[in-house]
Design a protein around this motif. Structure first.
Motif, short mmCIF file in Angstrom:
data_model
loop_
_atom_site.label_atom_id
_atom_site.label_comp_id
_atom_site.label_asym_id
_atom_site.label_seq_id
_atom_site.Cartn_x
_atom_site.Cartn_y
_atom_site.Cartn_z
N ILE A 132 8.13 41.08 -16.96
CA ILE A 132 7.03 40.35 -17.59
C ILE A 132 6.31 39.47 -16.56
O ILE A 132 5.07 39.44 -16.50
CB ILE A 132 7.54 39.49 -18.77
CG1 ILE A 132 7.97 40.40 -19.92
CG2 ILE A 132 6.46 38.52 -19.24
CD1 ILE A 132 8.66 39.67 -21.05
N MET A 133 7.08 38.75 -15.75
CA MET A 133 6.47 37.87 -14.74
C MET A 133 5.69 38.67 -13.70
O MET A 133 4.58 38.28 -13.31
CB MET A 133 7.55 37.01 -14.07
CG MET A 133 8.11 35.92 -14.96
SD MET A 133 9.05 34.64 -14.08
CE MET A 133 10.52 35.55 -13.61
N MET A 134 6.24 39.79 -13.26
CA MET A 134 5.56 40.59 -12.23
C MET A 134 4.28 41.22 -12.77
O MET A 134 3.24 41.22 -12.11
CB MET A 134 6.52 41.66 -11.69
CG MET A 134 7.60 41.09 -10.78
SD MET A 134 8.60 42.35 -9.94
CE MET A 134 9.71 42.85 -11.24
N VAL A 135 4.34 41.76 -14.00
CA VAL A 135 3.15 42.39 -14.60
C VAL A 135 2.08 41.34 -14.87
O VAL A 135 0.89 41.56 -14.62
CB VAL A 135 3.55 43.13 -15.90
CG1 VAL A 135 2.30 43.58 -16.66
CG2 VAL A 135 4.42 44.32 -15.59
N THR A 136 2.49 40.16 -15.36
CA THR A 136 1.53 39.09 -15.64
C THR A 136 0.85 38.62 -14.36
O THR A 136 -0.37 38.41 -14.33
CB THR A 136 2.25 37.90 -16.32
OG1 THR A 136 2.89 38.35 -17.50
CG2 THR A 136 1.25 36.80 -16.66
N LEU A 137 1.62 38.47 -13.29
CA LEU A 137 1.03 38.06 -12.02
C LEU A 137 0.06 39.11 -11.50
O LEU A 137 -1.03 38.77 -11.03
CB LEU A 137 2.13 37.81 -10.98
CG LEU A 137 1.62 37.44 -9.59
CD1 LEU A 137 0.91 36.09 -9.61
CD2 LEU A 137 2.77 37.40 -8.58
N ASP A 138 0.45 40.38 -11.59
CA ASP A 138 -0.44 41.45 -11.13
C ASP A 138 -1.75 41.44 -11.92
O ASP A 138 -2.83 41.60 -11.34
CB ASP A 138 0.26 42.80 -11.29
CG ASP A 138 -0.50 43.93 -10.62
OD1 ASP A 138 -0.53 43.95 -9.38
OD2 ASP A 138 -1.08 44.76 -11.34
N PHE A 139 -1.66 41.23 -13.23
CA PHE A 139 -2.86 41.16 -14.06
C PHE A 139 -3.71 39.95 -13.67
O PHE A 139 -4.93 40.04 -13.55
CB PHE A 139 -2.47 41.07 -15.55
CG PHE A 139 -3.64 40.89 -16.47
CD1 PHE A 139 -4.37 42.00 -16.90
CD2 PHE A 139 -4.02 39.63 -16.91
CE1 PHE A 139 -5.45 41.84 -17.75
CE2 PHE A 139 -5.09 39.46 -17.75
CZ PHE A 139 -5.83 40.57 -18.18
N PHE A 140 -3.05 38.80 -13.47
CA PHE A 140 -3.77 37.58 -13.13
C PHE A 140 -4.54 37.73 -11.82
O PHE A 140 -5.71 37.35 -11.73
CB PHE A 140 -2.78 36.41 -13.02
CG PHE A 140 -3.39 35.11 -12.59
CD1 PHE A 140 -4.02 34.30 -13.51
CD2 PHE A 140 -3.35 34.70 -11.25
CE1 PHE A 140 -4.61 33.09 -13.11
CE2 PHE A 140 -3.93 33.52 -10.85
CZ PHE A 140 -4.56 32.72 -11.78
N VAL A 141 -3.89 38.29 -10.82
CA VAL A 141 -4.52 38.40 -9.50
C VAL A 141 -5.67 39.41 -9.51
O VAL A 141 -6.70 39.21 -8.87
CB VAL A 141 -3.46 38.77 -8.44
CG1 VAL A 141 -4.12 39.13 -7.11
CG2 VAL A 141 -2.50 37.61 -8.24
N ASN A 142 -5.52 40.49 -10.27
CA ASN A 142 -6.49 41.58 -10.20
C ASN A 142 -7.56 41.54 -11.29
O ASN A 142 -8.59 42.21 -11.15
CB ASN A 142 -5.77 42.93 -10.26
CG ASN A 142 -4.97 43.21 -9.01
OD1 ASN A 142 -5.52 43.38 -7.93
ND2 ASN A 142 -3.65 43.24 -9.13
N LYS A 143 -7.34 40.76 -12.37
CA LYS A 143 -8.26 40.86 -13.51
C LYS A 143 -8.89 39.53 -13.94
O LYS A 143 -9.69 39.52 -14.88
CB LYS A 143 -7.51 41.45 -14.72
CG LYS A 143 -6.91 42.84 -14.48
CD LYS A 143 -7.98 43.89 -14.26
CE LYS A 143 -7.37 45.28 -14.10
NZ LYS A 143 -8.39 46.31 -13.83
N THR A 144 -8.52 38.42 -13.32
CA THR A 144 -9.06 37.13 -13.76
C THR A 144 -9.95 36.52 -12.69
O THR A 144 -9.94 36.93 -11.52
CB THR A 144 -7.92 36.13 -14.08
OG1 THR A 144 -7.21 35.82 -12.88
CG2 THR A 144 -6.95 36.72 -15.10
N LYS A 145 -10.73 35.51 -13.12
CA LYS A 145 -11.65 34.84 -12.21
C LYS A 145 -10.91 34.13 -11.07
O LYS A 145 -11.30 34.23 -9.90
CB LYS A 145 -12.48 33.83 -13.00
CG LYS A 145 -13.49 33.06 -12.17
CD LYS A 145 -14.26 32.07 -13.04
CE LYS A 145 -15.21 31.22 -12.20
NZ LYS A 145 -15.94 30.23 -13.04
#
Length: 328
Positions: free
Chosen positions: A178-191
């Protein structure tokens, strides 16, 4: 010999995935900071260790007040993870502000030495506090998710031996994913993730495009340290006993995982951590067999760092890294 290796394979995979998940998340802290500042934050292993102590201290406090017996274990774990993540995240931001920011334009060797100094400082502070409160710097927390689950691997094939796992194995693995997927999403998909990637690519140009570089760097330290602290809690729950020195060797191995995957590459750090954990457990279980007793299980650390040397010789950019071109 091959049959003996295959016998232990199910247990090796289970133990390797658990350890690899820990390596992977700690490696993320190294790779995030390096990607933006090109700084090897050797204090990150001690932030992981601090998280383990903070989380264990909170669990012991809950147990002392009788709250641990009255609340579901999953709720207690979530509370401890959130509090520990905030504490270690703020600690990481404080270290960046006090120790690293004034040296941002200094030679890299100076910041590297500073990081090592911060590492030893955190070790001694945690040891002092633990001895003051506990009388001993080794801390054992209350048992959470300690039930044993048997896996009938022999029913799949007679080659495999049966394996057993603690209930915490599933918790560690699920929370880590969960932490790894959330971080990957945060880095690649958020402002903010876009801002972090922009600062990593070209700090000066990002500043000219109205990106607040100091805030982005502070956020990077907060996220990396929060993940490291939460991983320390998972480590304490899985292995039970912690001391102020667990962050040193584990931090070096997580750095090895980051280099293996490609330092500065987030997905590479995840893959490198899992791969290193599995290979290390494989070495611990099978080195005595393969070497006919010449090498014992304790040589698994040598095995891990031998991998680092081989990667640096033949593929210094790592498995997923890109060769950097020096612009002139």
């Amino acid at each position: 010999m091959i049959n003996e290796v295959l016998h232990t394979l199910p247990q090796v995979l289970i133990d390797g995935l658990t350890l690899g998940a820990v390596y992977a998340i700690v490696a993320l802290g190294y790779t995030m900071v390096y990607g933006i500042l090109e700084l090897i934050n050797f204090a990150h292993g001690e932030i992981f260790m601090t998280g383990a102590f903070v989380g264990t201290a909170i669990l012991l406090t809950f147990a002392g007040f009788g709250w641990l017996a009255s609340m579901p274990a999953l709720v207690a774990l979530v509370l401890v993870l959130v509090v520990t993540s905030v504490v270690t995240g703020l600690l990481g931001m404080g270290i960046e502000r006090v120790a690293y920011r004034p040296l941002r334009n200094a030679p890299k060797l100076i910041t590297l030495i500073t990081a090592i100094g911060v590492s030893f400082l955190l070790q001694d502070i945690v040891r002092f506090i633990a001895e003051l409160k506990n009388g001993n710097y080794i801390l054992t927390g209350p048992s959470l998710f300690s039930g044993q689950i048997g896996i009938k691997a022999s029913s799949i094939s007679s080659i495999f031996n049966d394996a057993s796992v603690k209930s915490s194995f599933f918790i560690v693995l699920i929370v880590a994913v969960i932490m790894m997927v959330t971080l990957d999403f945060f880095v690649n998909k958020t402002k903010w993730g876009m801002a972090m990637r922009a600062v990593a690519q070209d700090r000066e140009t990002a500043a000219l495009m109205s990106v607040n570089v100091n805030k982005v760097i502070a956020l990077t330290f907060f996220i990396g340290s929060a993940l490291g602290g939460a991983t320390g809690v998972l480590f304490a729950i899985q292995y039970g006993t912690i001391d102020p020195y667990i962050g040193f060797i584990l931090g070096l191995k997580a750095f090895t995982a980051a280099v293996l995957g490609g330092i500065g590459n987030i997905r590479g750090a995840m893959f490198g951590g899992i791969l290193l954990g599995v290979m290390e457990m494989f070495a611990a279980a099978n080195l005595p067999v393969v070497s006919h007793g010449v090498l014992g299980a304790e040589y698994k650390d040598v095995f891990a760092f031998a991998i680092l040397i081989i990667v640096l010789i033949f593929k210094p950019e790592g498995l997923f890294g890109k060769v950097s071109v020096e612009k002139v």
